[in-house]
Scaffold this motif. Sequence first.
Motif, PDB file in Angstrom:
ATOM      1  N   TYR A  95       0.844  -1.197   0.000  1.00  0.00           N
ATOM      2  CA  TYR A  95       0.000   0.000   0.000  1.00  0.00           C
ATOM      3  C   TYR A  95       0.880   1.247   0.000  1.00  0.00           C
ATOM      4  O   TYR A  95       0.583   2.232  -0.686  1.00  0.00           O
ATOM      5  CB  TYR A  95      -0.925   0.004   1.219  1.00  0.00           C
ATOM      6  CG  TYR A  95      -2.085  -0.958   1.100  1.00  0.00           C
ATOM      7  CD1 TYR A  95      -3.285  -0.567   0.513  1.00  0.00           C
ATOM      8  CD2 TYR A  95      -1.977  -2.260   1.561  1.00  0.00           C
ATOM      9  CE1 TYR A  95      -4.349  -1.440   0.397  1.00  0.00           C
ATOM     10  CE2 TYR A  95      -3.034  -3.155   1.445  1.00  0.00           C
ATOM     11  CZ  TYR A  95      -4.219  -2.743   0.864  1.00  0.00           C
ATOM     12  OH  TYR A  95      -5.273  -3.611   0.736  1.00  0.00           O
ATOM     13  N   LEU A  96       1.979   1.216   0.743  1.00  0.00           N
ATOM     14  CA  LEU A  96       2.892   2.366   0.769  1.00  0.00           C
ATOM     15  C   LEU A  96       3.520   2.577  -0.602  1.00  0.00           C
ATOM     16  O   LEU A  96       3.676   3.704  -1.059  1.00  0.00           O
ATOM     17  CB  LEU A  96       3.976   2.136   1.832  1.00  0.00           C
ATOM     18  CG  LEU A  96       4.937   3.305   2.056  1.00  0.00           C
ATOM     19  CD1 LEU A  96       4.189   4.548   2.515  1.00  0.00           C
ATOM     20  CD2 LEU A  96       6.008   2.932   3.070  1.00  0.00           C
ATOM     21  N   ARG A  97       3.850   1.474  -1.283  1.00  0.00           N
ATOM     22  CA  ARG A  97       4.457   1.607  -2.615  1.00  0.00           C
ATOM     23  C   ARG A  97       3.471   2.156  -3.645  1.00  0.00           C
ATOM     24  O   ARG A  97       3.865   2.700  -4.660  1.00  0.00           O
ATOM     25  CB  ARG A  97       4.981   0.252  -3.067  1.00  0.00           C
ATOM     26  CG  ARG A  97       6.344  -0.073  -2.458  1.00  0.00           C
ATOM     27  CD  ARG A  97       7.083  -1.036  -3.330  1.00  0.00           C
ATOM     28  NE  ARG A  97       6.729  -2.404  -3.009  1.00  0.00           N
ATOM     29  CZ  ARG A  97       6.792  -3.403  -3.878  1.00  0.00           C
ATOM     30  NH1 ARG A  97       7.126  -3.161  -5.132  1.00  0.00           N
ATOM     31  NH2 ARG A  97       6.488  -4.624  -3.521  1.00  0.00           N
ATOM     32  N   LYS A  98       2.207   1.987  -3.367  1.00  0.00           N
ATOM     33  CA  LYS A  98       1.180   2.575  -4.237  1.00  0.00           C
ATOM     34  C   LYS A  98       0.881   4.016  -3.854  1.00  0.00           C
ATOM     35  O   LYS A  98       0.037   4.676  -4.456  1.00  0.00           O
ATOM     36  CB  LYS A  98      -0.115   1.752  -4.142  1.00  0.00           C
ATOM     37  CG  LYS A  98      -0.047   0.382  -4.790  1.00  0.00           C
ATOM     38  CD  LYS A  98      -0.139   0.477  -6.296  1.00  0.00           C
ATOM     39  CE  LYS A  98      -0.275  -0.905  -6.908  1.00  0.00           C
ATOM     40  NZ  LYS A  98      -0.352  -0.829  -8.389  1.00  0.00           N
ATOM     41  N   GLY A  99       1.565   4.500  -2.822  1.00  0.00           N
ATOM     42  CA  GLY A  99       1.319   5.858  -2.365  1.00  0.00           C
ATOM     43  C   GLY A  99       0.167   5.974  -1.388  1.00  0.00           C
ATOM     44  O   GLY A  99      -0.205   7.076  -0.983  1.00  0.00           O
ATOM     45  N   ASP A 100      -0.403   4.828  -0.998  1.00  0.00           N
ATOM     46  CA  ASP A 100      -1.541   4.831  -0.074  1.00  0.00           C
ATOM     47  C   ASP A 100      -1.004   4.734   1.355  1.00  0.00           C
ATOM     48  O   ASP A 100      -1.064   3.683   1.998  1.00  0.00           O
ATOM     49  CB  ASP A 100      -2.456   3.659  -0.401  1.00  0.00           C
ATOM     50  CG  ASP A 100      -3.782   3.718   0.381  1.00  0.00           C
ATOM     51  OD1 ASP A 100      -3.900   4.579   1.269  1.00  0.00           O
ATOM     52  OD2 ASP A 100      -4.674   2.891   0.092  1.00  0.00           O
ATOM     53  N   THR A 101      -0.469   5.845   1.860  1.00  0.00           N
ATOM     54  CA  THR A 101       0.129   5.836   3.205  1.00  0.00           C
ATOM     55  C   THR A 101      -0.919   5.626   4.288  1.00  0.00           C
ATOM     56  O   THR A 101      -0.619   5.064   5.338  1.00  0.00           O
ATOM     57  CB  THR A 101       0.870   7.158   3.458  1.00  0.00           C
ATOM     58  OG1 THR A 101      -0.050   8.243   3.256  1.00  0.00           O
ATOM     59  CG2 THR A 101       2.037   7.319   2.517  1.00  0.00           C
ATOM     60  N   LYS A 102      -2.142   6.050   4.032  1.00  0.00           N
ATOM     61  CA  LYS A 102      -3.188   5.923   5.039  1.00  0.00           C
ATOM     62  C   LYS A 102      -3.482   4.457   5.337  1.00  0.00           C
ATOM     63  O   LYS A 102      -3.509   4.031   6.504  1.00  0.00           O
ATOM     64  CB  LYS A 102      -4.451   6.626   4.543  1.00  0.00           C
ATOM     65  CG  LYS A 102      -5.602   6.580   5.550  1.00  0.00           C
ATOM     66  CD  LYS A 102      -6.827   7.324   4.999  1.00  0.00           C
ATOM     67  CE  LYS A 102      -7.996   7.238   5.987  1.00  0.00           C
ATOM     68  NZ  LYS A 102      -9.197   7.925   5.468  1.00  0.00           N
ATOM     69  N   ASN A 103      -3.730   3.677   4.269  1.00  0.00           N
ATOM     70  CA  ASN A 103      -4.011   2.263   4.476  1.00  0.00           C
ATOM     71  C   ASN A 103      -2.790   1.510   4.994  1.00  0.00           C
ATOM     72  O   ASN A 103      -2.901   0.584   5.810  1.00  0.00           O
ATOM     73  CB  ASN A 103      -4.500   1.611   3.185  1.00  0.00           C
ATOM     74  CG  ASN A 103      -6.024   1.661   3.067  1.00  0.00           C
ATOM     75  OD1 ASN A 103      -6.735   1.541   4.064  1.00  0.00           O
ATOM     76  ND2 ASN A 103      -6.524   1.852   1.855  1.00  0.00           N
ATOM     77  N   SER A 104      -1.614   1.881   4.504  1.00  0.00           N
ATOM     78  CA  SER A 104      -0.383   1.249   4.977  1.00  0.00           C
ATOM     79  C   SER A 104      -0.257   1.397   6.490  1.00  0.00           C
ATOM     80  O   SER A 104       0.024   0.429   7.210  1.00  0.00           O
ATOM     81  CB  SER A 104       0.833   1.874   4.290  1.00  0.00           C
ATOM     82  OG  SER A 104       2.021   1.427   4.877  1.00  0.00           O
ATOM     83  N   LEU A 105      -0.481   2.611   6.987  1.00  0.00           N
ATOM     84  CA  LEU A 105      -0.373   2.874   8.424  1.00  0.00           C
ATOM     85  C   LEU A 105      -1.483   2.164   9.200  1.00  0.00           C
ATOM     86  O   LEU A 105      -1.243   1.587  10.266  1.00  0.00           O
ATOM     87  CB  LEU A 105      -0.428   4.378   8.673  1.00  0.00           C
ATOM     88  CG  LEU A 105      -0.281   4.832  10.131  1.00  0.00           C
ATOM     89  CD1 LEU A 105       1.050   4.357  10.695  1.00  0.00           C
ATOM     90  CD2 LEU A 105      -0.409   6.345  10.231  1.00  0.00           C
ATOM     91  N   ALA A 106      -2.705   2.176   8.654  1.00  0.00           N
ATOM     92  CA  ALA A 106      -3.839   1.550   9.347  1.00  0.00           C
ATOM     93  C   ALA A 106      -3.621   0.044   9.519  1.00  0.00           C
ATOM     94  O   ALA A 106      -3.906  -0.525  10.582  1.00  0.00           O
ATOM     95  CB  ALA A 106      -5.125   1.815   8.566  1.00  0.00           C
TER      96      ALA A 106
END
Length: 636
Positions: A95-106
Amino acid sequence: MMKLTPNLRIFLFGFTSFLLTVSTADAQAPDPNDLARKIDSVLALDEELVLQAAYDLTRSYIRAEDPLAVHRMFDSITDAPAIELSSNLNFAPFYLRKGDTKNSLALRKRSLELAEMVENDPKIFDALMSLSSHYINVAKADSAALYTNRAEAVLVRNKDRFYDSYEMVYRMRADIAHILGNYKQQGEYLEKAWEVIADNPNHPRRGFLLFLITDFFRQTDDLDKLAYFTEELSAYYKEKTINTPDFHLPIDQILLGDYSDKAVANLERIVRKSDSLNNFNALSVCTIALSRAYLKNGEPEKAIPYLKNAIKRLKDANYLYSNTGERQMLREIYLATDNYKGAYEILMDQKIMEDSLRNSEILSKIADYEVKYQTQQKELELQQTAANKKILTSLLWAGGIVLLLVLYFLYKNRQKNKKLAKQKQLLETTLDEKNVLLKEIHHRVKNSFQIVSSLLYLQSESIDDKEAQLAIKEAQNRVRSMVLIHQKLYNKDQLVGINTKEYFEDLTRDIFESHQFSNKPIRYATDIKPMVLDIETITPIGLILNELITNVLKHAFPEVDDQSEMQLRFDKKGDALVLELQDNGQGMPEEVAESSFGIKLMKALSKKLKADLTFKPGPKQGTLASLEITKFNLLG
């Protein structure tokens, strides 16, 4: 400011996430039904095996064409804590590699909740490290420091269980120091990480850490340490075979600085592939390496679009850890192309970004976290010391009580032994006295029987009737069989039992010597198994044997010749004692005088022994008398 770039960050992803995907065809998305069966198999395992099996299952799909779709599939099939925890840990980085930091952190925070819910310290540590890694990648040093401190606290609780994991903590602290521009501290933490695993040649992150350390000291121009760690790295890889995809930066290229046309073309292909896969670690490292190659080869302007693209992609994804490296490299390229305006602007942009990462508020937070962490560690140590003292005190008290109990029981045992010794001495004295008395009794009984025998003999001398003489002689012989028993008891240490072999052989010999009715002796043979019988058993058997032998001597052989023979056998067969007397004489008459005294005596004695007395013809001729005894007392 020291020129540092994290050139080997590609290997972090390479060693922790199976490197890059070789191609989109490497792994297919799982069939939902098949995946559901695998999940059921994992959840059916014993409790202590479920977490590891769940982690292995979810990790086996991280090279799928669409890892996020696989994660959603896991999420839709089950909400079992073990599966959700492992799935979140393995798929959050995508998710972080897709730029989705919110889901990565959650997902990472949810992993921590689940790990704490199942109370599994290794998984709590993994979740805390995952959160620290997330905040490092988005360049939030304060949050990264917070979770790194918490992870180290888990290790303190489990120091003896997974000490090697301190390597990860020190490496995270090195990354935090890099974000803050504290390069001296970064080097110190890298060396601390190495100290943890230096003596473990099979540690899974040994090669990766050596790459990081070697690259760090190469950039800091610390030649002594660079030489040492380069030697360690070379020695390590002489023992390893590295299988990396063809679009990876070749290891020899990193170590040797190869900038040939072939290497440049390979780097260009890697950059494009990393960009398409959103692999920001690889994109950063390879873009900087490619830019250096262009600069080395006198074509700096070719690097500009690659660097600008990397800066934009990392910024859009909020992937800030490596962003200073691209800006610094772009500034060098602008200077090489005499674009001083561009160099100035990128320098200002870099400074603004670095200031935002290293402002006083963040530094204050980190310092505060450090103080709180150190205080917490001291409190834990004090609590541990107090607990250890309490345990030691309890053990000392318990040991004292046990010692007192042991001493008490030793004292009681000693008193008991003294009492037993006195009782033993008394029993031995009593036993000696009893033995003396028994011997005296047997001696007197023997003498009494001897007197009776002598009286019978004197009586027989004064009688002229041969039948009367014979009857008295038979009575004398019966008495002598009992005299022999008491004589043997008197002469032996054992006062309660008679050896069958000695007694039967002596008795047979005495009878033959006193009942020889012919000038020519009858031959006899004995086969007697030695055993010890008590007086109550041996006395009636001796009297019966006396009658049987006497009958053979009187009636079996009208004329004694060289073939005349008697055989005596005695043995234990099953639960009975068997006495057999066989002769080869004329045999028993068809009708036996049941009224004779001898027959009546043998039947009465047999009844006492619960024995079966039988007479039958011998195998060839003569008579076989058999006495099968079921009531006896065998002493040995």
